[in-house]
Design a protein around this motif. Structure first.
Motif, PDB file in Angstrom:
ATOM      1  N   UNK A  66      -5.701  -7.720   3.936  1.00 13.01           N
ATOM      2  CA  UNK A  66      -5.603  -6.860   5.117  1.00 13.01           C
ATOM      3  C   UNK A  66      -5.820  -5.395   4.760  1.00 13.01           C
ATOM      4  N   UNK A  67      -5.203  -4.962   3.656  1.00 17.11           N
ATOM      5  CA  UNK A  67      -5.366  -3.573   3.226  1.00 17.11           C
ATOM      6  C   UNK A  67      -6.815  -3.284   2.856  1.00 17.11           C
ATOM      7  N   UNK A  68      -7.465  -4.245   2.239  1.00 19.03           N
ATOM      8  CA  UNK A  68      -8.865  -4.071   1.874  1.00 19.03           C
ATOM      9  C   UNK A  68      -9.744  -3.946   3.117  1.00 19.03           C
ATOM     10  N   UNK A  69      -9.553  -4.849   4.080  1.00 16.52           N
ATOM     11  CA  UNK A  69     -10.403  -4.879   5.266  1.00 16.52           C
ATOM     12  C   UNK A  69     -10.151  -3.697   6.191  1.00 16.52           C
ATOM     13  N   UNK A  70      -8.910  -3.273   6.321  1.00 16.82           N
ATOM     14  CA  UNK A  70      -8.569  -2.244   7.300  1.00 16.82           C
ATOM     15  C   UNK A  70      -8.571  -0.825   6.737  1.00 16.82           C
ATOM     16  N   UNK A  71      -8.370  -0.688   5.428  1.00 14.34           N
ATOM     17  CA  UNK A  71      -8.244   0.651   4.848  1.00 14.34           C
ATOM     18  C   UNK A  71      -9.344   0.966   3.839  1.00 14.34           C
ATOM     19  N   UNK A  72      -9.489   0.102   2.839  1.00 14.66           N
ATOM     20  CA  UNK A  72     -10.381   0.407   1.715  1.00 14.66           C
ATOM     21  C   UNK A  72     -11.848   0.199   2.060  1.00 14.66           C
ATOM     22  N   UNK A 128     -13.649   0.160   4.948  1.00 15.44           N
ATOM     23  CA  UNK A 128     -14.320   1.170   5.790  1.00 15.44           C
ATOM     24  C   UNK A 128     -14.639   2.453   5.034  1.00 15.44           C
ATOM     25  N   UNK A 129     -13.764   2.876   4.128  1.00 16.68           N
ATOM     26  CA  UNK A 129     -14.027   4.088   3.354  1.00 16.68           C
ATOM     27  C   UNK A 129     -15.104   3.850   2.294  1.00 16.68           C
ATOM     28  N   UNK A 130     -15.115   2.650   1.729  1.00 16.42           N
ATOM     29  CA  UNK A 130     -16.106   2.354   0.689  1.00 16.42           C
ATOM     30  C   UNK A 130     -17.508   2.259   1.270  1.00 16.42           C
ATOM     31  N   UNK A 131     -17.628   1.766   2.531  1.00 15.37           N
ATOM     32  CA  UNK A 131     -18.937   1.663   3.164  1.00 15.37           C
ATOM     33  C   UNK A 131     -19.577   3.037   3.269  1.00 15.37           C
ATOM     34  N   UNK A 132     -18.770   4.047   3.616  1.00 21.45           N
ATOM     35  CA  UNK A 132     -19.284   5.416   3.704  1.00 21.45           C
ATOM     36  C   UNK A 132     -19.823   5.879   2.353  1.00 21.45           C
ATOM     37  N   UNK A 133     -19.134   5.480   1.274  1.00 25.24           N
ATOM     38  CA  UNK A 133     -19.548   5.912  -0.064  1.00 25.24           C
ATOM     39  C   UNK A 133     -20.829   5.228  -0.539  1.00 25.24           C
ATOM     40  N   UNK A 175      -6.897   4.798  -5.272  1.00 25.07           N
ATOM     41  CA  UNK A 175      -6.011   3.624  -5.335  1.00 25.07           C
ATOM     42  C   UNK A 175      -4.752   3.789  -4.487  1.00 25.07           C
ATOM     43  N   UNK A 176      -4.364   5.019  -4.246  1.00 22.96           N
ATOM     44  CA  UNK A 176      -3.183   5.265  -3.429  1.00 22.96           C
ATOM     45  C   UNK A 176      -3.341   4.748  -2.007  1.00 22.96           C
ATOM     46  N   UNK A 177      -4.599   4.665  -1.518  1.00 26.20           N
ATOM     47  CA  UNK A 177      -4.852   4.139  -0.181  1.00 26.20           C
ATOM     48  C   UNK A 177      -4.436   2.675  -0.091  1.00 26.20           C
ATOM     49  N   UNK A 178      -4.799   1.909  -1.117  1.00 27.49           N
ATOM     50  CA  UNK A 178      -4.427   0.492  -1.153  1.00 27.49           C
ATOM     51  C   UNK A 178      -2.920   0.332  -1.306  1.00 27.49           C
ATOM     52  N   UNK A 179      -2.341   1.136  -2.173  1.00 27.12           N
ATOM     53  CA  UNK A 179      -0.899   1.053  -2.394  1.00 27.12           C
ATOM     54  C   UNK A 179      -0.128   1.418  -1.129  1.00 27.12           C
ATOM     55  N   UNK A 180      -0.628   2.399  -0.373  1.00 26.33           N
ATOM     56  CA  UNK A 180       0.029   2.790   0.870  1.00 26.33           C
ATOM     57  C   UNK A 180      -0.019   1.650   1.882  1.00 26.33           C
ATOM     58  N   UNK A 181      -1.166   0.972   1.929  1.00 25.38           N
ATOM     59  CA  UNK A 181      -1.293  -0.166   2.835  1.00 25.38           C
ATOM     60  C   UNK A 181      -0.348  -1.288   2.473  1.00 25.38           C
ATOM     61  N   UNK A 182      -0.243  -1.561   1.184  1.00 25.58           N
ATOM     62  CA  UNK A 182       0.683  -2.602   0.729  1.00 25.58           C
ATOM     63  C   UNK A 182       2.122  -2.216   1.015  1.00 25.58           C
ATOM     64  N   UNK A 183       2.437  -0.916   0.886  1.00 28.89           N
ATOM     65  CA  UNK A 183       3.802  -0.443   1.150  1.00 28.89           C
ATOM     66  C   UNK A 183       4.167  -0.599   2.626  1.00 28.89           C
ATOM     67  N   UNK A 184       3.147  -0.568   3.501  1.00 30.70           N
ATOM     68  CA  UNK A 184       3.386  -0.735   4.934  1.00 30.70           C
ATOM     69  C   UNK A 184       3.498  -2.195   5.343  1.00 30.70           C
ATOM     70  N   UNK A 185       3.386  -3.095   4.354  1.00 34.61           N
ATOM     71  CA  UNK A 185       3.547  -4.520   4.631  1.00 34.61           C
ATOM     72  C   UNK A 185       2.257  -5.301   4.783  1.00 34.61           C
TER      73      UNK A 185
END
Length: 228
Positions: A140-146, A148-153, A125-135
């Motif tokens: 956007x945070x889901x598409x660009x951060x979360x 891509x990592x979830x697809x690997x899983x 969850x920290x990945x999403x929070x970090x994205x939100x903290x960056x604005x």
């Protein structure tokens, strides 16, 4: 038995029908997987989105109904409704292949939504929070951060879903689509010799599944190498 089948296959051009069926099978399975991934991702986003907005809560309820509808009814019934009920309402402009792709895509989306949702929840969850903290916005945070990592899983699950789609296409003959099953059955009906054609049908599906399994395993190995 083999002589009868080989004569029908080669001398009488049965291989052309099998190639047509193979193309239809792969077309429906691949397009269905892509559509299912898009719909599954959208549904997963809705399910994991914060529910403090009324609109999101309504969309979440709609997503629940969609998932229950497609997971709770047989794919054959969905095909029959799509081809004999919905297609005529569209003026008969939709053929069997298009109906099959749409139905398999929507059906796959209901199952893949849970896969993708599980993949999203498996990301820190920290990945999403970090994205939100960056604005970034939630989307956007889901598409660009979360995502891509979830697809690997969920890659193994995606491979299994593709294999299931390939095998499930065997029911599209209910709406007069010539897939692998229909092609081999047509050859069998022409000679009244069913043993060899149906054994070859099973072997063809087995080879397809083995090829997909090899490709997915290779992709997983490449992902693991990139992690090192």
């Amino acid at each position: 038995m083999w002589n009868v089948f080989s004569n029908q296959l080669i001398a009488k051009g049965g291989y052309k029908l099998i190639l047509t069926g193979l193309v239809s099978t792969l077309e429906i399975a691949i397009a269905g997987l892509l559509i299912g991934f898009v719909f599954g991702a959208i549904l997963a986003f809705i399910k994991v989105a914060p529910k403090y907005k009324r609109g999101i809560r309504i969309l979440s309820r709609i997503a629940d109904v969609y998932i229950a509808l497609f997971r709770g009814t047989p794919i054959v019934v969905q095909l029959l409704i799509g081809y004999f009920v919905i297609a005529p309402l569209l003026g008969g402009l939709v053929n069997g292949i298009a109906v099959s792709i749409a139905v398999f895509g929507l059906n796959s989306g209901a199952y893949m939504s849970e896969m993708i949702r599980g993949g999203i929840l498996s990301v820190d969850p920290g990945q999403l929070e970090a994205g939100r903290a960056l604005g970034l916005t939630f989307t956007q945070a889901m598409l660009k951060i979360v995502l891509p990592q979830s697809v690997k899983n969920i890659l193994p699950s995606l491979g299994n879903e593709f294999i299931s789609l390939i095998k499930e296409t065997s029911v599209v003959s209910f709406i007069a689509v010539v897939d692998l099953t229909k092609a081999y059955k047509t050859m069998a009906d022409a000679t009244y010799e069913y043993i060899v054609p149906y054994l070859m049908l099973a072997l063809t599906y087995l080879i397809l599944v083995m090829i997909v399994t090899f490709i997915m395993n290779d992709i997983e190995r490449r992902f693991k190498k990139n992690e090192r």
